[in-house]
Design a protein around this motif. Structure first.
Motif, short mmCIF file in Angstrom:
data_model
loop_
_atom_site.label_atom_id
_atom_site.label_comp_id
_atom_site.label_asym_id
_atom_site.label_seq_id
_atom_site.Cartn_x
_atom_site.Cartn_y
_atom_site.Cartn_z
N TRP A 1 -12.39 0.88 26.36
CA TRP A 1 -13.39 1.74 26.32
C TRP A 1 -12.94 3.11 26.34
O TRP A 1 -12.76 3.55 27.57
CB TRP A 1 -14.74 1.26 27.10
CG TRP A 1 -15.04 0.20 26.53
CD1 TRP A 1 -15.20 -1.27 26.91
CD2 TRP A 1 -16.74 0.37 25.72
NE1 TRP A 1 -16.00 -2.02 25.95
CE2 TRP A 1 -17.24 -1.07 25.34
CE3 TRP A 1 -17.57 1.55 25.40
CZ2 TRP A 1 -18.13 -1.01 24.75
CZ3 TRP A 1 -18.65 0.89 24.92
CH2 TRP A 1 -18.49 -0.21 24.32
N GLY A 2 -13.48 4.04 25.76
CA GLY A 2 -13.51 5.43 26.17
C GLY A 2 -15.48 5.88 26.74
O GLY A 2 -15.87 5.20 25.53
N ILE A 3 -15.19 7.16 28.25
CA ILE A 3 -16.16 7.37 28.64
C ILE A 3 -16.45 8.41 27.80
O ILE A 3 -15.62 9.69 28.94
CB ILE A 3 -16.24 7.31 29.78
CG1 ILE A 3 -16.83 5.49 29.57
CG2 ILE A 3 -18.10 8.01 30.03
CD1 ILE A 3 -17.57 4.75 29.40
N LEU A 4 -16.90 9.54 26.69
CA LEU A 4 -16.68 10.53 26.83
C LEU A 4 -17.95 11.25 27.32
O LEU A 4 -18.83 11.27 27.19
CB LEU A 4 -16.91 11.28 25.13
CG LEU A 4 -14.93 10.95 24.66
CD1 LEU A 4 -15.38 10.55 23.05
CD2 LEU A 4 -14.51 11.96 24.61
N MET B 1 -9.21 -1.74 30.09
CA MET B 1 -9.04 -0.24 30.72
C MET B 1 -10.36 0.67 29.83
O MET B 1 -10.87 0.40 28.50
CB MET B 1 -8.11 0.72 29.44
CG MET B 1 -7.08 -0.13 30.15
SD MET B 1 -5.27 0.84 29.53
CE MET B 1 -4.49 -0.51 29.32
N ILE B 2 -11.42 1.57 31.57
CA ILE B 2 -11.76 2.38 30.76
C ILE B 2 -12.12 3.47 30.72
O ILE B 2 -11.32 4.19 32.26
CB ILE B 2 -13.18 2.02 32.40
CG1 ILE B 2 -13.92 0.80 32.00
CG2 ILE B 2 -14.03 2.78 31.29
CD1 ILE B 2 -14.69 0.35 32.47
N MET B 3 -11.38 4.46 29.81
CA MET B 3 -11.21 6.06 30.09
C MET B 3 -11.81 6.81 30.01
O MET B 3 -12.61 7.23 28.91
CB MET B 3 -10.04 6.62 28.74
CG MET B 3 -9.07 4.53 28.77
SD MET B 3 -7.59 4.82 27.01
CE MET B 3 -7.63 2.96 26.96
N VAL B 4 -12.34 7.58 31.06
CA VAL B 4 -12.93 8.72 31.03
C VAL B 4 -12.26 10.17 30.78
O VAL B 4 -11.13 10.40 30.88
CB VAL B 4 -13.77 8.81 32.29
CG1 VAL B 4 -14.83 10.59 32.12
CG2 VAL B 4 -14.35 7.86 32.63
N SER B 5 -12.73 10.66 29.92
CA SER B 5 -12.12 12.28 29.14
C SER B 5 -13.60 12.85 28.62
O SER B 5 -14.90 12.72 28.07
CB SER B 5 -11.15 11.65 28.27
OG SER B 5 -10.46 13.03 27.98
N HIS B 6 -12.84 14.12 28.15
CA HIS B 6 -13.59 15.27 27.51
C HIS B 6 -12.96 15.72 26.44
O HIS B 6 -12.33 16.28 24.97
CB HIS B 6 -14.02 16.50 28.14
CG HIS B 6 -12.64 17.49 28.75
ND1 HIS B 6 -12.47 17.40 30.08
CD2 HIS B 6 -11.19 18.07 27.49
CE1 HIS B 6 -11.02 17.73 29.96
NE2 HIS B 6 -11.46 18.45 28.86
#
Length: 217
Positions: free
Chosen positions: A36-39, A176-181
């Protein structure tokens, strides 16, 4: 599975007389092996959400239920004991997680590329050195789910490539949980995405759709 239900997180302002609501009624579910990506823009609450998922903080209301082991945020060096050496910080982690210290030290010493600084106090490290050590230590403990908070920009291109191989190739079966801008980073590594904006989390099964929504904000 990690289940986040109706989570609200507030922080006090003006000596506690007012509060800022960073997360508002957030609902989110991560199953084993999902990426998962958290934008979100700077200040959107991404790191707050990661801390809640990891258990480092608790919500004001709602629930975070963890049915699999969850890492600390990768390259999060703030948890180090700054007066201790890198080696001694690793020893504490190995004791806490029942990991063989000698084997772990051999890996961390080689991977972090700190040379003699591995035996110096953390307070003498630059932020980049601390991040490299934290990432390397994160790789000696095996988790079901890894939290990735803007982590892999912790060195030159060669070092970043080494980090990505260790994480995304050798542990490709983990959640995986990936936090990014960075929408491109999320598209490269994730199969699902959620966008955090003004305290609200909007979930997308299609990464391109989620990225387009994020870029439109």
């Amino acid at each position: 599975m990690i289940d986040i239900q109706n989570v609200v997180k507030k922080y006090p302002l003006r000596h506690g007389r007012e509060h800022r609501e960073v997360l508002s009624n957030v609902n989110f579910r991560i199953r084993r092996g999902e990426k998962w990506g958290i934008l979100g823009r700077n200040g959107a609450g991404k790191s707050t959400l990661v801390r809640l998922i990891s258990g480092a903080e608790r919500p004001n209301s709602g629930y975070v239920t963890r049915n699999m082991s969850v890492s600390w945020p990768l390259a999060f060096g703030d948890a180090f004991q700054s007066s201790l050496t890198g080696r001694d910080n690793l020893k504490l982690i190995c004791r806490a997680y029942n990991v063989d210290f000698e084997k772990a030290f051999s890996f961390v010493e080689d991977f972090a590329e700190l040379g003699p600084y591995i035996r110096e106090p953390i307070k003498s490290y630059s932020s980049g050195m601390s991040a490299r050590l934290a990432f390397a230590i994160s790789m000696v403990v095996e988790f079901d789910c890894y939290l990735i908070d803007e982590v892999v920009a912790v060195g030159d291109y060669r070092f970043v490539e080494k980090c990505e191989n260790e994480l995304f190739t050798r542990r490709k079966d983990r959640a995986m949980i990936m936090v990014s801008h960075n929408a491109d980073f999320i598209k490269k590594h994730c199969e699902k995405v959620a966008v955090l904006h003004q305290g609200k989390l909007t979930v997308f099964d299609d990464v391109d759709e989620g990225n387009a929504y994020y870029l439109s904000l």
